[in-house]
Design an enzyme around this catalytic site. Structure first.
Site, PDB file in Angstrom:
ATOM      1  N   HIS A  10      39.289  44.045  45.669  1.00  0.00           N
ATOM      2  CA  HIS A  10      38.390  43.693  44.567  1.00  0.00           C
ATOM      3  C   HIS A  10      39.109  43.670  43.220  1.00  0.00           C
ATOM      4  O   HIS A  10      38.515  43.298  42.219  1.00  0.00           O
ATOM      5  CB  HIS A  10      37.177  44.643  44.530  1.00  0.00           C
ATOM      6  N   HIS A  11      40.374  44.058  43.183  1.00  0.00           N
ATOM      7  CA  HIS A  11      41.161  43.930  41.960  1.00  0.00           C
ATOM      8  C   HIS A  11      41.910  42.606  41.914  1.00  0.00           C
ATOM      9  O   HIS A  11      42.534  42.283  40.905  1.00  0.00           O
ATOM     10  CB  HIS A  11      42.166  45.080  41.852  1.00  0.00           C
ATOM     11  N   SER A  12      41.889  41.849  42.992  1.00  0.00           N
ATOM     12  CA  SER A  12      42.709  40.644  43.103  1.00  0.00           C
ATOM     13  C   SER A  12      41.914  39.356  42.981  1.00  0.00           C
ATOM     14  O   SER A  12      42.479  38.268  43.115  1.00  0.00           O
ATOM     15  CB  SER A  12      43.457  40.661  44.450  1.00  0.00           C
TER      16      SER A  12
END
Length: 210
Positions: A10-12
């Site tokens: 979810h950070h990418s």
């Protein structure tokens, strides 16, 4: 934003389409160290609201710069590699991949021009369309998902403005329409050189360019 460093899923994600769909926002994403510096200073000085998207892959890049650096105004694209057979339009982390693909394509007889958008809103239609009108073919590359992604808008604008110059439909090479995968699988999700070359090969060539 963006992947390529093995971060948590979810950070990418590539979230640029959310901001592009908000009227009034300027949306900027650099692809080089010089642009990261220069466009950030331009963004801070802008009287309008700016969303400055920092590709995480760029944090690993190092480059010697003689400051101050000014690479041009917000809303201006730049040709990173001149070419004559097809135009590859990219931005942010996809620019380096597009340049790698252009080098590989040269060995196959294709001379690809690479246009770095730098600013997604406003979009520099003039630079993009001038390139496509010269080459007659276009491929749009980005990490974000394909359906309703930034490439859909870019491809539509190219088709509207360059229709009579196009030798083939505009192709898109994007992330897949799935949630961003775990780090071990992101190399399969992200657009790569082979996928870009496949798109170039599909541009209805009568023969491999000499």
């Amino acid at each position: 934003y963006g992947g390529g460093i093995g971060a948590v899923e979810h950070h990418s994600d590539s979230s640029e389409i959310y901001y592009m769909a908000t009227p009034g926002l300027t949306v900027v994403t650099p692809a080089t160290v010089a642009d990261a510096y220069a466009l950030l200073r331009r963004s801070i000085a802008s009287p309008d609201p700016v969303v400055f998207l920092e590709p995480k892959r760029l944090y690993w890049r190092k480059e010697e710069l003689g400051l101050p650096v000014d690479t041009g105004p917000l809303g201006s694209a730049v040709v990173r590699r001149p070419g004559s057979h097809a135009t590859v339009v990219a931005y942010g982390p996809a620019v380096s991949t597009a340049l790698e693909a252009a080098e590989a394509a040269a060995e196959l007889g294709w001379d690809l021009e690479v246009v770095d958008l730098r600013t997604l809103m406003p979009l520099d239609d003039a630079t993009v369309c001038a390139s496509v009108r010269r080459t007659g073919r276009a491929v749009v590359v980005h990490e974000a998902h394909g359906f309703s992604g930034p490439g859909a808008e870019i491809a539509a604008r190219i088709t509207e403005r360059c229709f009579y110059h196009l030798e083939a439909p505009v192709r898109r090479v994007t992330g897949f329409d799935v949630p961003y995968p775990p780090p071990l699988l992101e190399s399969h999700y992200l657009p790569g050189v082979d996928r870009i070359l496949d798109a170039v090969a599909s541009l209805e060539w009568e023969a491999v360019p000499a």
